[in-house]
Design a protein around this motif. Structure first.
Motif, PDB file in Angstrom:
ATOM      1  N   UNK A 172       0.680  -1.111  -0.026  1.00 17.03           N
ATOM      2  CA  UNK A 172       0.069   0.118  -0.031  1.00 17.03           C
ATOM      3  C   UNK A 172       0.838   1.246  -0.060  1.00 17.03           C
ATOM      4  N   UNK A 173       1.805   1.308   0.781  1.00 15.12           N
ATOM      5  CA  UNK A 173       2.878   2.494   0.597  1.00 15.12           C
ATOM      6  C   UNK A 173       3.688   2.689  -0.588  1.00 15.12           C
ATOM      7  N   UNK A 174       3.587   1.598  -1.441  1.00 13.49           N
ATOM      8  CA  UNK A 174       4.362   1.807  -2.787  1.00 13.49           C
ATOM      9  C   UNK A 174       5.785   1.723  -2.864  1.00 13.49           C
ATOM     10  N   UNK A 175       6.387   1.566  -1.380  1.00 16.12           N
ATOM     11  CA  UNK A 175       7.823   1.461  -1.224  1.00 16.12           C
ATOM     12  C   UNK A 175       8.320   0.223  -1.019  1.00 16.12           C
ATOM     13  N   UNK A 176       7.321  -0.793  -0.933  1.00 16.29           N
ATOM     14  CA  UNK A 176       7.666  -2.193  -0.607  1.00 16.29           C
ATOM     15  C   UNK A 176       6.825  -2.985  -1.844  1.00 16.29           C
ATOM     16  N   UNK A 177       7.653  -3.998  -2.332  1.00 22.35           N
ATOM     17  CA  UNK A 177       6.992  -4.780  -3.422  1.00 22.35           C
ATOM     18  C   UNK A 177       7.728  -6.258  -3.392  1.00 22.35           C
ATOM     19  N   UNK A 178       7.201  -7.160  -4.026  1.00 20.57           N
ATOM     20  CA  UNK A 178       7.767  -8.477  -4.339  1.00 20.57           C
ATOM     21  C   UNK A 178       7.263  -8.748  -5.805  1.00 20.57           C
ATOM     22  N   UNK A 179       8.018  -9.748  -6.424  1.00 19.09           N
ATOM     23  CA  UNK A 179       7.577  -9.984  -7.915  1.00 19.09           C
ATOM     24  C   UNK A 179       8.577 -11.072  -8.389  1.00 19.09           C
ATOM     25  N   UNK A 180       8.776 -11.192  -9.585  1.00 20.44           N
ATOM     26  CA  UNK A 180       9.169 -12.216 -10.304  1.00 20.44           C
ATOM     27  C   UNK A 180       9.794 -11.737 -11.775  1.00 20.44           C
ATOM     28  N   UNK A 181      10.710 -12.276 -12.200  1.00 22.12           N
ATOM     29  CA  UNK A 181      11.388 -11.920 -13.647  1.00 22.12           C
ATOM     30  C   UNK A 181      11.441 -13.109 -14.284  1.00 22.12           C
ATOM     31  N   UNK A 182      11.273 -13.230 -15.593  1.00 15.53           N
ATOM     32  CA  UNK A 182      11.696 -14.665 -16.128  1.00 15.53           C
ATOM     33  C   UNK A 182      11.541 -14.579 -17.574  1.00 15.53           C
ATOM     34  N   UNK A 183      12.406 -15.596 -18.356  1.00 14.25           N
ATOM     35  CA  UNK A 183      12.377 -15.676 -19.679  1.00 14.25           C
ATOM     36  C   UNK A 183      13.464 -14.819 -20.528  1.00 14.25           C
ATOM     37  N   UNK A 184      14.178 -14.031 -19.651  1.00 10.56           N
ATOM     38  CA  UNK A 184      15.142 -13.203 -20.311  1.00 10.56           C
ATOM     39  C   UNK A 184      16.258 -13.680 -20.923  1.00 10.56           C
ATOM     40  N   UNK A 185      16.554 -13.268 -22.188  1.00 10.50           N
ATOM     41  CA  UNK A 185      17.724 -13.399 -22.928  1.00 10.50           C
ATOM     42  C   UNK A 185      18.824 -12.244 -22.766  1.00 10.50           C
ATOM     43  N   UNK A 186      19.744 -12.437 -22.176  1.00 10.36           N
ATOM     44  CA  UNK A 186      20.513 -11.288 -21.689  1.00 10.36           C
ATOM     45  C   UNK A 186      21.816 -11.214 -22.320  1.00 10.36           C
ATOM     46  N   UNK A 194      20.665 -17.015 -21.251  1.00  7.80           N
ATOM     47  CA  UNK A 194      19.228 -17.222 -21.551  1.00  7.80           C
ATOM     48  C   UNK A 194      18.545 -17.742 -20.391  1.00  7.80           C
ATOM     49  N   UNK A 195      17.145 -17.953 -20.505  1.00  9.25           N
ATOM     50  CA  UNK A 195      16.171 -18.353 -19.681  1.00  9.25           C
ATOM     51  C   UNK A 195      16.551 -17.674 -18.149  1.00  9.25           C
ATOM     52  N   UNK A 210      16.103 -12.605  -4.377  1.00  6.18           N
ATOM     53  CA  UNK A 210      16.414 -13.666  -3.418  1.00  6.18           C
ATOM     54  C   UNK A 210      17.084 -14.916  -4.265  1.00  6.18           C
ATOM     55  N   UNK A 211      16.605 -15.137  -5.514  1.00  7.15           N
ATOM     56  CA  UNK A 211      17.415 -16.472  -6.224  1.00  7.15           C
ATOM     57  C   UNK A 211      17.131 -16.168  -7.613  1.00  7.15           C
ATOM     58  N   UNK A 212      18.300 -16.466  -8.364  1.00 12.11           N
ATOM     59  CA  UNK A 212      18.099 -16.126  -9.895  1.00 12.11           C
ATOM     60  C   UNK A 212      18.972 -17.484 -10.379  1.00 12.11           C
ATOM     61  N   UNK A 213      18.757 -17.720 -11.614  1.00 12.31           N
ATOM     62  CA  UNK A 213      19.085 -18.774 -12.369  1.00 12.31           C
ATOM     63  C   UNK A 213      19.220 -18.528 -13.840  1.00 12.31           C
ATOM     64  N   UNK A 214      20.189 -18.857 -14.569  1.00 11.59           N
ATOM     65  CA  UNK A 214      20.530 -18.607 -16.202  1.00 11.59           C
ATOM     66  C   UNK A 214      21.284 -19.663 -16.657  1.00 11.59           C
ATOM     67  N   UNK A 218      25.592 -23.905 -22.126  1.00 12.28           N
ATOM     68  CA  UNK A 218      25.594 -25.226 -21.835  1.00 12.28           C
ATOM     69  C   UNK A 218      25.665 -25.513 -20.616  1.00 12.28           C
ATOM     70  N   UNK A 219      26.016 -24.525 -19.695  1.00  7.62           N
ATOM     71  CA  UNK A 219      26.368 -24.681 -18.251  1.00  7.62           C
ATOM     72  C   UNK A 219      25.102 -23.627 -17.592  1.00  7.62           C
ATOM     73  N   UNK A 220      25.351 -23.185 -16.267  1.00  9.45           N
ATOM     74  CA  UNK A 220      24.328 -22.482 -15.599  1.00  9.45           C
ATOM     75  C   UNK A 220      25.040 -21.514 -14.564  1.00  9.45           C
ATOM     76  N   UNK A 221      24.451 -20.366 -14.331  1.00  8.79           N
ATOM     77  CA  UNK A 221      24.850 -19.653 -13.388  1.00  8.79           C
ATOM     78  C   UNK A 221      23.580 -19.246 -12.377  1.00  8.79           C
ATOM     79  N   UNK A 222      23.887 -19.258 -11.116  1.00  8.49           N
ATOM     80  CA  UNK A 222      22.712 -18.998 -10.246  1.00  8.49           C
ATOM     81  C   UNK A 222      23.331 -18.308  -8.939  1.00  8.49           C
ATOM     82  N   UNK A 223      22.552 -17.625  -8.235  1.00  3.43           N
ATOM     83  CA  UNK A 223      22.692 -16.837  -7.062  1.00  3.43           C
ATOM     84  C   UNK A 223      21.755 -16.134  -6.503  1.00  3.43           C
ATOM     85  N   UNK A 224      22.210 -14.833  -5.821  1.00  2.47           N
ATOM     86  CA  UNK A 224      21.238 -14.051  -5.108  1.00  2.47           C
ATOM     87  C   UNK A 224      22.137 -12.596  -5.186  1.00  2.47           C
ATOM     88  N   UNK A 225      21.224 -11.311  -4.982  1.00  2.00           N
ATOM     89  CA  UNK A 225      22.007 -10.173  -5.163  1.00  2.00           C
ATOM     90  C   UNK A 225      21.172  -9.163  -4.348  1.00  2.00           C
TER      91      UNK A 225
END
Length: 446
Positions: A172-186, A194-195, A210-214, A218-225
């Motif tokens: 409600x205060x617009x300064x807090x939020x939660x969400x997700x990002x998906x499907x990006x090719x960077x 990818x992914x 909290x958690x990302x994956x890409x 042929x390999x993968x990278x994951x982590x948090x930021x």
């Protein structure tokens, strides 16, 4: 009778006019509130080419929108979209607050490097919530959903992310939020992911992933930021079987190949990562050494042809430290346990390599005595004879002091052996002459 009918018709027409007028006011009110609410929620200037409202359908349509951030410390600079829609329940028109779900299709966002020295926003700088007047309800953006988002960076033409999907729920205060990002090719320079997907939150003036994956080559990278508004980002990352060529500069990937796994920490601007700093450790599976020139004499000593191709490795690992373009590898350990090992530390700075290394050959290898006495002098009890040396230059222009020392030691060993052979031959010749003389003496005495 006619007068009464006339009055009744006039009153009906007046009611109709007032109803239509009220309906028009409601539409105008909703359109104006939505632009103001978006401006407040994003702390940005919002420009909309057109807004159409269908109260009975619970829909507000926006076209050709441009959004410009007011905050120099924000991670984004501006955004644009061709069309967007905001949906609400018709029954909420009679409530104090109307929650909206905003859906944007085909948007473009331009990121920026946050101004670390920007002063914190003053109280009241962000627009206040749009207050209702009388019976008019107030709009509140509750959910923002974006499809087909393209992201670029104002200061890095090599950075682009396409096909991004995102959904964010705002408090409600617009300064807090939660969400997700998906499907990006960077793509960022030589990096290509990818992914890309992740879970995001915002609170206390910072974004958290909290958690990302890409997927990467042929390999993968994951982590948090963690991405604060006015401080460098902090990223914890894990690599899993990523080809070395995908993480090394092309010029250096000709030295070693393999699949990298490991973990590290990065601090800096994630969208201009070359200016940041990172530390961690990596190991290579299915690794092979591309045999730079300083290994050629060692291969010859071991009876291997100089052009034997890649040297497979049983062990390949190192700790790394990266800072603003300079890369250092420490605790470097490369080994083919049947043939040789390499230990030490190297640094790549300004495109040039420098390092202090040790080359180890099996202690059981039949090395000439002078090599053990003058070059491979260290025995750590680990099954190797070690030779320290320095290396510098580039893959095409190596400079190192090991090969000359090996050649010099072998040359001296050869000269010593030749002298021994000559001495032996002279000794044998003298003995032959002596025997011949004795034989002639015997003949002459007869």
């Amino acid at each position: 009778m006619k007068k009464a009918a006339f009055l009744g018709g006039g009153i009906g027409l007046l009611v109709l006019i007032l109803s239509v007028s009220g309906w028009g006011l409601l539409k105008a009110r909703l359109a104006g509130q939505l632009a103001a609410e978006l401006s407040r929620a994003l702390n940005a200037e919002v420009r909309l080419a057109s807004v159409s409202v269908r109260p009975l359908g619970g829909e507000i349509r926006l076209r050709d929108g441009v959004i410009i951030s007011r905050d120099a410390a924000a991670h984004w600079q501006r955004a644009a979209f061709a069309q967007a829609g905001a949906r609400f329940n018709f029954g909420d028109l009679f409530a104090p607050v109307i929650p909206l779900t905003v859906t944007i299709d085909g948007a473009e966002v331009v990121l920026q490097t946050p101004a670390a020295t920007a002063a914190p926003a003053a109280d009241g700088e962000r627009p206040a919530p749009v207050a209702g007047a009388g019976r008019w309800p107030r709009l509140r953006v509750q959910t923002v959903s974006v499809r087909n988002l393209t992201v670029s960076h104002a200061d890095d033409a090599a950075f682009v992310a396409t096909g991004v999907g995102a959904e964010v729920d705002l408090d409600a205060d617009q300064d807090r939020c939660t969400g997700s990002v998906s499907g990006a090719a960077l793509r960022a320079g030589e990096w290509s992911l990818t992914d890309l997907a992740g879970q995001v939150t915002r609170a206390d003036g910072q974004w958290r992933v909290e958690k990302f994956f890409a997927a990467i080559a042929g390999g993968s990278v994951s982590g948090s930021a963690v991405l604060p508004d006015r401080a460098p980002a902090r990223i914890r990352f894990n690599l899993d079987r990523v080809p070395a060529a995908a993480v090394l500069n092309a010029k250096w990937s000709v030295i070693i190949s393999g699949l990298a796994s490991g973990a590290g920490d990065y601090t800096g601007d994630p969208f201009a990562w070359r200016a940041g700093a990172a530390t961690g450790s990596l190991t290579l599976a299915a690794a092979a050494f591309k045999a730079p020139p300083f290994l050629l004499p060692a291969k010859q000593l071991l009876g291997l042809p100089a052009a034997a191709g890649d040297l497979p490795l049983d062990e390949a690992r190192a700790d790394f430290h990266y800072a603003a373009g300079d890369l250092s590898l420490t605790e470097l350990r490369l080994a083919n346990r049947h043939l040789l090992a390499l230990r030490g530390a190297v640094t790549v700075s300004g495109g040039l390599l420098s390092g202090e290394l040790r080359l180890g050959l099996p202690a059981a290898a039949p090395l000439p005595p002078r090599l053990k006495a003058e070059v491979f002098t260290a025995d750590d009890g680990d099954g190797y004879q070690w030779a320290p040396f320095t290396v510098s230059g580039t893959p095409g222009q190596w400079r190192e002091d090991l090969s000359p020392r090996i050649r010099q030691a072998i040359g001296e060993e050869g000269r010593q052996l030749l002298d021994q052979l000559r001495g032996k031959a002279k000794e044998n010749l003298d003995k032959a002459r002596e025997k011949a003389g004795q034989w002639l003496d015997q003949i002459l005495q007869r």
